[in-house]
Every structure is written in structure tokens, then in C-alpha cells.
Design a protein around this motif. Sequence first.
Motif, PDB file in Angstrom:
ATOM      1  N   VAL A   1      12.751 -34.808  23.723  1.00 17.22           N
ATOM      2  CA  VAL A   1      14.059 -34.573  23.107  1.00 17.22           C
ATOM      3  C   VAL A   1      15.152 -34.611  24.156  1.00 17.22           C
ATOM      4  O   VAL A   1      16.327 -34.458  23.843  1.00 17.22           O
ATOM      5  CB  VAL A   1      14.125 -33.237  22.318  1.00 17.22           C
ATOM      6  CG1 VAL A   1      13.201 -33.267  21.128  1.00 17.22           C
ATOM      7  CG2 VAL A   1      13.848 -32.055  23.210  1.00 17.22           C
ATOM      8  N   GLY A   2      14.721 -34.807  25.412  1.00 12.48           N
ATOM      9  CA  GLY A   2      15.688 -34.947  26.501  1.00 12.48           C
ATOM     10  C   GLY A   2      16.679 -33.810  26.536  1.00 12.48           C
ATOM     11  O   GLY A   2      16.334 -32.650  26.511  1.00 12.48           O
ATOM     12  N   ASN A   3      17.922 -34.168  26.543  1.00 13.07           N
ATOM     13  CA  ASN A   3      18.998 -33.177  26.627  1.00 13.07           C
ATOM     14  C   ASN A   3      19.567 -32.838  25.251  1.00 13.07           C
ATOM     15  O   ASN A   3      20.690 -32.393  25.139  1.00 13.07           O
ATOM     16  CB  ASN A   3      20.090 -33.707  27.557  1.00 13.07           C
ATOM     17  CG  ASN A   3      20.556 -35.096  27.138  1.00 13.07           C
ATOM     18  OD1 ASN A   3      20.292 -35.527  26.016  1.00 13.07           O
ATOM     19  ND2 ASN A   3      21.228 -35.796  28.016  1.00 13.07           N
ATOM     20  N   GLY A   4      18.795 -33.075  24.211  1.00 13.90           N
ATOM     21  CA  GLY A   4      19.244 -32.779  22.849  1.00 13.90           C
ATOM     22  C   GLY A   4      20.084 -33.877  22.230  1.00 13.90           C
ATOM     23  O   GLY A   4      20.493 -33.766  21.077  1.00 13.90           O
ATOM     24  N   ARG A   5      20.306 -34.952  22.968  1.00 20.60           N
ATOM     25  CA  ARG A   5      21.141 -36.040  22.452  1.00 20.60           C
ATOM     26  C   ARG A   5      20.339 -37.149  21.804  1.00 20.60           C
ATOM     27  O   ARG A   5      20.899 -38.060  21.207  1.00 20.60           O
ATOM     28  CB  ARG A   5      21.986 -36.623  23.587  1.00 20.60           C
ATOM     29  CG  ARG A   5      22.982 -35.585  24.093  1.00 20.60           C
ATOM     30  CD  ARG A   5      24.095 -36.157  24.861  1.00 20.60           C
ATOM     31  NE  ARG A   5      24.742 -37.230  24.132  1.00 20.60           N
ATOM     32  CZ  ARG A   5      25.572 -38.092  24.689  1.00 20.60           C
ATOM     33  NH1 ARG A   5      25.869 -37.979  25.953  1.00 20.60           N
ATOM     34  NH2 ARG A   5      26.112 -39.046  23.994  1.00 20.60           N
ATOM     35  N   TYR A   6      19.004 -37.122  21.924  1.00 24.22           N
ATOM     36  CA  TYR A   6      18.173 -38.191  21.377  1.00 24.22           C
ATOM     37  C   TYR A   6      16.772 -37.673  21.107  1.00 24.22           C
ATOM     38  O   TYR A   6      16.393 -36.583  21.553  1.00 24.22           O
ATOM     39  CB  TYR A   6      18.099 -39.379  22.335  1.00 24.22           C
ATOM     40  CG  TYR A   6      17.450 -39.037  23.666  1.00 24.22           C
ATOM     41  CD1 TYR A   6      16.071 -39.100  23.831  1.00 24.22           C
ATOM     42  CD2 TYR A   6      18.217 -38.650  24.749  1.00 24.22           C
ATOM     43  CE1 TYR A   6      15.480 -38.782  25.040  1.00 24.22           C
ATOM     44  CE2 TYR A   6      17.636 -38.330  25.963  1.00 24.22           C
ATOM     45  CZ  TYR A   6      16.270 -38.399  26.105  1.00 24.22           C
ATOM     46  OH  TYR A   6      15.684 -38.080  27.292  1.00 24.22           O
ATOM     47  N   ASN A   7      16.014 -38.452  20.355  1.00 24.29           N
ATOM     48  CA  ASN A   7      14.576 -38.257  20.201  1.00 24.29           C
ATOM     49  C   ASN A   7      13.885 -39.520  20.684  1.00 24.29           C
ATOM     50  O   ASN A   7      14.269 -40.628  20.291  1.00 24.29           O
ATOM     51  CB  ASN A   7      14.180 -38.014  18.747  1.00 24.29           C
ATOM     52  CG  ASN A   7      14.371 -36.589  18.320  1.00 24.29           C
ATOM     53  OD1 ASN A   7      14.429 -35.683  19.141  1.00 24.29           O
ATOM     54  ND2 ASN A   7      14.476 -36.365  17.016  1.00 24.29           N
ATOM     55  N   LEU A   8      12.879 -39.342  21.527  1.00 26.85           N
ATOM     56  CA  LEU A   8      12.037 -40.437  21.982  1.00 26.85           C
ATOM     57  C   LEU A   8      10.659 -40.181  21.400  1.00 26.85           C
ATOM     58  O   LEU A   8      10.107 -39.092  21.580  1.00 26.85           O
ATOM     59  CB  LEU A   8      11.980 -40.476  23.512  1.00 26.85           C
ATOM     60  CG  LEU A   8      11.163 -41.614  24.124  1.00 26.85           C
ATOM     61  CD1 LEU A   8      11.809 -42.968  23.822  1.00 26.85           C
ATOM     62  CD2 LEU A   8      11.022 -41.408  25.629  1.00 26.85           C
ATOM     63  N   MET A   9      10.137 -41.154  20.663  1.00 27.67           N
ATOM     64  CA  MET A   9       8.849 -40.945  20.021  1.00 27.67           C
ATOM     65  C   MET A   9       8.019 -42.213  20.022  1.00 27.67           C
ATOM     66  O   MET A   9       8.544 -43.322  20.170  1.00 27.67           O
ATOM     67  CB  MET A   9       9.033 -40.417  18.607  1.00 27.67           C
ATOM     68  CG  MET A   9       9.747 -41.347  17.666  1.00 27.67           C
ATOM     69  SD  MET A   9      10.187 -40.554  16.103  1.00 27.67           S
ATOM     70  CE  MET A   9      11.660 -39.697  16.589  1.00 27.67           C
ATOM     71  N   ILE A  10       6.721 -42.015  19.878  1.00 28.42           N
ATOM     72  CA  ILE A  10       5.783 -43.124  19.729  1.00 28.42           C
ATOM     73  C   ILE A  10       5.330 -43.129  18.281  1.00 28.42           C
ATOM     74  O   ILE A  10       4.883 -42.104  17.757  1.00 28.42           O
ATOM     75  CB  ILE A  10       4.600 -42.974  20.700  1.00 28.42           C
ATOM     76  CG1 ILE A  10       5.082 -43.289  22.126  1.00 28.42           C
ATOM     77  CG2 ILE A  10       3.443 -43.876  20.286  1.00 28.42           C
ATOM     78  CD1 ILE A  10       4.010 -43.204  23.187  1.00 28.42           C
TER      79      ILE A  10
ATOM     80  N   LEU B   1      10.466 -44.191  32.974  1.00 25.43           N
ATOM     81  CA  LEU B   1      11.265 -44.622  31.834  1.00 25.43           C
ATOM     82  C   LEU B   1      11.859 -43.414  31.115  1.00 25.43           C
ATOM     83  O   LEU B   1      13.063 -43.377  30.825  1.00 25.43           O
ATOM     84  CB  LEU B   1      10.399 -45.440  30.868  1.00 25.43           C
ATOM     85  CG  LEU B   1      11.068 -45.887  29.574  1.00 25.43           C
ATOM     86  CD1 LEU B   1      12.156 -46.918  29.849  1.00 25.43           C
ATOM     87  CD2 LEU B   1      10.027 -46.449  28.606  1.00 25.43           C
ATOM     88  N   VAL B   2      11.034 -42.399  30.855  1.00 22.52           N
ATOM     89  CA  VAL B   2      11.513 -41.185  30.176  1.00 22.52           C
ATOM     90  C   VAL B   2      12.603 -40.512  31.006  1.00 22.52           C
ATOM     91  O   VAL B   2      13.643 -40.098  30.471  1.00 22.52           O
ATOM     92  CB  VAL B   2      10.336 -40.227  29.889  1.00 22.52           C
ATOM     93  CG1 VAL B   2      10.839 -38.893  29.350  1.00 22.52           C
ATOM     94  CG2 VAL B   2       9.351 -40.863  28.909  1.00 22.52           C
ATOM     95  N   VAL B   3      12.411 -40.418  32.315  1.00 24.38           N
ATOM     96  CA  VAL B   3      13.404 -39.791  33.199  1.00 24.38           C
ATOM     97  C   VAL B   3      14.702 -40.589  33.197  1.00 24.38           C
ATOM     98  O   VAL B   3      15.801 -40.025  33.101  1.00 24.38           O
ATOM     99  CB  VAL B   3      12.841 -39.641  34.634  1.00 24.38           C
ATOM    100  CG1 VAL B   3      13.937 -39.251  35.615  1.00 24.38           C
ATOM    101  CG2 VAL B   3      11.707 -38.618  34.655  1.00 24.38           C
ATOM    102  N   LYS B   4      14.606 -41.911  33.279  1.00 23.54           N
ATOM    103  CA  LYS B   4      15.816 -42.752  33.298  1.00 23.54           C
ATOM    104  C   LYS B   4      16.570 -42.685  31.977  1.00 23.54           C
ATOM    105  O   LYS B   4      17.801 -42.702  31.963  1.00 23.54           O
ATOM    106  CB  LYS B   4      15.452 -44.190  33.654  1.00 23.54           C
ATOM    107  CG  LYS B   4      15.094 -44.358  35.120  1.00 23.54           C
ATOM    108  CD  LYS B   4      14.764 -45.820  35.429  1.00 23.54           C
ATOM    109  CE  LYS B   4      14.368 -46.006  36.873  1.00 23.54           C
ATOM    110  NZ  LYS B   4      15.515 -46.077  37.762  1.00 23.54           N
ATOM    111  N   ILE B   5      15.852 -42.591  30.864  1.00 21.84           N
ATOM    112  CA  ILE B   5      16.519 -42.430  29.569  1.00 21.84           C
ATOM    113  C   ILE B   5      17.307 -41.121  29.563  1.00 21.84           C
ATOM    114  O   ILE B   5      18.465 -41.084  29.147  1.00 21.84           O
ATOM    115  CB  ILE B   5      15.498 -42.473  28.404  1.00 21.84           C
ATOM    116  CG1 ILE B   5      14.967 -43.900  28.226  1.00 21.84           C
ATOM    117  CG2 ILE B   5      16.124 -41.964  27.107  1.00 21.84           C
ATOM    118  CD1 ILE B   5      13.787 -44.010  27.282  1.00 21.84           C
ATOM    119  N   ARG B   6      16.699 -40.076  30.059  1.00 24.29           N
ATOM    120  CA  ARG B   6      17.388 -38.776  30.118  1.00 24.29           C
ATOM    121  C   ARG B   6      18.650 -38.876  30.964  1.00 24.29           C
ATOM    122  O   ARG B   6      19.700 -38.344  30.608  1.00 24.29           O
ATOM    123  CB  ARG B   6      16.443 -37.715  30.673  1.00 24.29           C
ATOM    124  CG  ARG B   6      16.966 -36.313  30.447  1.00 24.29           C
ATOM    125  CD  ARG B   6      15.979 -35.268  30.831  1.00 24.29           C
ATOM    126  NE  ARG B   6      14.847 -35.280  29.916  1.00 24.29           N
ATOM    127  CZ  ARG B   6      13.736 -34.608  30.110  1.00 24.29           C
ATOM    128  NH1 ARG B   6      13.590 -33.874  31.187  1.00 24.29           N
ATOM    129  NH2 ARG B   6      12.766 -34.644  29.222  1.00 24.29           N
TER     130      ARG B   6
END
Length: 189
Positions: free
Chosen positions: A57-66, A7-12
Motif C-alpha cells: 500500500v506504499g504511502n497510502g497513495r496506491y495499491n500494488l497487487m498481483i 521495483l516496489v521501492v521505486k514505485i514508493r
Amino acid sequence: MVSFVQLVVKIREIFEQKLIDIDEVMRLLASYNSNMREWRRFAIFDHNKYTRNLVDVGNGRYNLMILCWGPGMASSVHDHTEAHCFVKILDGELTETKFGWPRKRHVPLDVSENKTYKKNMVSYMNDDLGLHRMENLSHSNGAVSLHLYIPPYDTCNAFDERTGKKTKCTVTFYSKYGRKIDHRGSKNG
């Protein structure tokens, strides 16, 4: 179905593109069947407040957090400073209350929607839709949610539900990548 790592990889991968396809992100988040063993190391609770735990933080375009919510905990009513906000419930349930933007000073905010999201359900919010508050209404169980913010932000506005008064807030992380942050001595902690 995808694993949490997938999921994290696909979001990136999605956010290597310039345009955000809200439906594509919603489908991807919905495709993940929450498995506590996969995300537990990021879920760090505090007995006194809900926590924001950075996953990517992926590619700097988003934040993914729990975010971890103890019994009875809630966010303030807030905006997202022009960011998209996706929420996936990983454990427990959260109630989202949406509000219209303040129209007059010293007037209560108008509730536009109130919905409870259970495990594996996905929600979407942005400033065009108004303001919202997330809360764990359970008095005995915690809740855990995955939040994706595009673009990332470090300030937002909180609103007093009774008066509509706006207050600028700095948002911080309780942990990053599974490690608690020591904010002692920090202005932003």
C-alpha cells in the motif's frame, strides 16, 4: 534492470511526489524483467475465481497487487472510480478489451480496442479512456499480472456488456502480503 523488491521501492519513491507521470511509471514497470522466484509468494490462486493479492500500500497513495488468473478466467467489464490502472504481465498472457462508456440504456457496449499482452508487457487504463475487461483466454495455462492503482479504491462499477447496466461492486483482497485472508463471516468477503 531492477529486481521485484527494487521495483516496489521505486514505485514508493515515485509516489512521494504529488503529480503522477504516467510515462515514468510505464518505463519503470517495463524495466522489470519478470522473475517468478521474486514474486511467487504473493501469487495465490483460487480454482473458482481470479484473485487480487495485495503486495504493497506504499504511502497510502496506491495499491500494488498481483492478480492470478486461472484458465479461462476474466474480470467483469469495469471502471476504476477515477483511479489510474497500470498492468504488467508477470506470467502467461491476458487480453484486454476496452469499451466506450454506455451511451444509452439497454444498448450493448461498444468495443474500442482489443489487445493481448504477453509476459513483461505493460498496459495503462483510466476512466477517461473508458471501461475495460481483462481475461485469460487460455484454456490450459494460468496467468499472473501486477496491478498498480492510484489512488487505491475499494469500490468500482461493473457493467453488463449486453445492456450497459451499471452495478456498484466492493473489491476485496484474496491475500495480503502473501497470506490468504479468511473472509468467513465478513460482509465484504
